[in-house]
Write a protein that holds these residues in place. Structure first.
Motif, PDB file in Angstrom:
ATOM      1  N   ASP A 138       0.831  -1.213   0.000  1.00  0.00           N
ATOM      2  CA  ASP A 138       0.000   0.000   0.000  1.00  0.00           C
ATOM      3  C   ASP A 138       0.861   1.257   0.000  1.00  0.00           C
ATOM      4  N   LYS A 139       1.926   1.259   0.813  1.00  0.00           N
ATOM      5  CA  LYS A 139       2.808   2.432   0.867  1.00  0.00           C
ATOM      6  C   LYS A 139       3.544   2.605  -0.455  1.00  0.00           C
ATOM      7  N   LEU A 140       3.944   1.498  -1.027  1.00  0.00           N
ATOM      8  CA  LEU A 140       4.622   1.552  -2.315  1.00  0.00           C
ATOM      9  C   LEU A 140       3.693   2.104  -3.394  1.00  0.00           C
ATOM     10  N   MET A 141       2.467   1.627  -3.421  1.00  0.00           N
ATOM     11  CA  MET A 141       1.480   2.104  -4.389  1.00  0.00           C
ATOM     12  C   MET A 141       1.172   3.589  -4.159  1.00  0.00           C
ATOM     13  N   GLU A 142       1.071   3.978  -2.891  1.00  0.00           N
ATOM     14  CA  GLU A 142       0.798   5.379  -2.558  1.00  0.00           C
ATOM     15  C   GLU A 142       1.943   6.267  -3.032  1.00  0.00           C
ATOM     16  N   GLY A 143       3.166   5.809  -2.801  1.00  0.00           N
ATOM     17  CA  GLY A 143       4.337   6.567  -3.263  1.00  0.00           C
ATOM     18  C   GLY A 143       4.375   6.680  -4.774  1.00  0.00           C
ATOM     19  N   ALA A 144       4.060   5.597  -5.455  1.00  0.00           N
ATOM     20  CA  ALA A 144       4.039   5.613  -6.921  1.00  0.00           C
ATOM     21  C   ALA A 144       2.965   6.552  -7.445  1.00  0.00           C
ATOM     22  N   ALA A 145       1.798   6.540  -6.794  1.00  0.00           N
ATOM     23  CA  ALA A 145       0.711   7.433  -7.220  1.00  0.00           C
ATOM     24  C   ALA A 145       1.103   8.887  -7.014  1.00  0.00           C
ATOM     25  N   THR A 146       1.780   9.178  -5.907  1.00  0.00           N
ATOM     26  CA  THR A 146       2.223  10.545  -5.634  1.00  0.00           C
ATOM     27  C   THR A 146       3.222  11.005  -6.689  1.00  0.00           C
ATOM     28  N   LEU A 147       4.160  10.128  -7.035  1.00  0.00           N
ATOM     29  CA  LEU A 147       5.138  10.464  -8.075  1.00  0.00           C
ATOM     30  C   LEU A 147       4.465  10.683  -9.422  1.00  0.00           C
TER      31      LEU A 147
END
Length: 124
Positions: free
Chosen positions: A5-14
């Motif tokens: 989830d954190k990885l996906m959130e970081g990717a979405a932010t980028l």
């Protein structure tokens, strides 16, 4: 380990950041193209006015109404350039700090941190 989830959130932010930067660059490019087109239009109108005045003078004629129309056309283009320039002056948006996570343990870290406070991993 970093949670998915954190990885996906970081990717979405980028991805969101990249989309915003791309949109900003497109807008700036369009404004530059519009600016160049208006400057070319102004130069053409000025050349036409010069040719008209020369032609009238060479033939011993006078046509103030026609000269005034060309002068007004030039003033209109200059006003468009000024309006575009005023639109180009934008206030930068305040930068929002986004959460930064340690790639080793997934802990949230300060954006300026060099090492993770939880696991001691060196941050990039």
């Amino acid at each position: 380990m970093i949670s998915l989830d954190k990885l996906m959130e970081g990717a979405a932010t980028l991805a969101d950041g990249a989309a915003k930067v791309t949109g900003d660059l497109v807008q700036k490019g369009k404004k530059q193209v519009d600016q160049i087109a208006l400057e070319n239009k102004l130069a053409k109108a000025q050349r036409q006015l010069g040719a008209l005045v020369y032609s009238l003078h060479k033939n011993g004629e006078k046509n103030d109404a026609l000269v005034e129309r060309y002068v007004q056309a030039i003033a209109d283009v200059e006003a468009e350039i000024t309006a575009l320039s005023e639109l180009s002056v934008e206030q930068p948006e305040p930068q929002q700090e986004t959460a930064t996570y340690c790639p080793q343990c997934g802990a949230e870290v300060d954006p300026g941190a060099i090492f993770c406070a939880r696991c001691g991993n060196k941050l990039l």
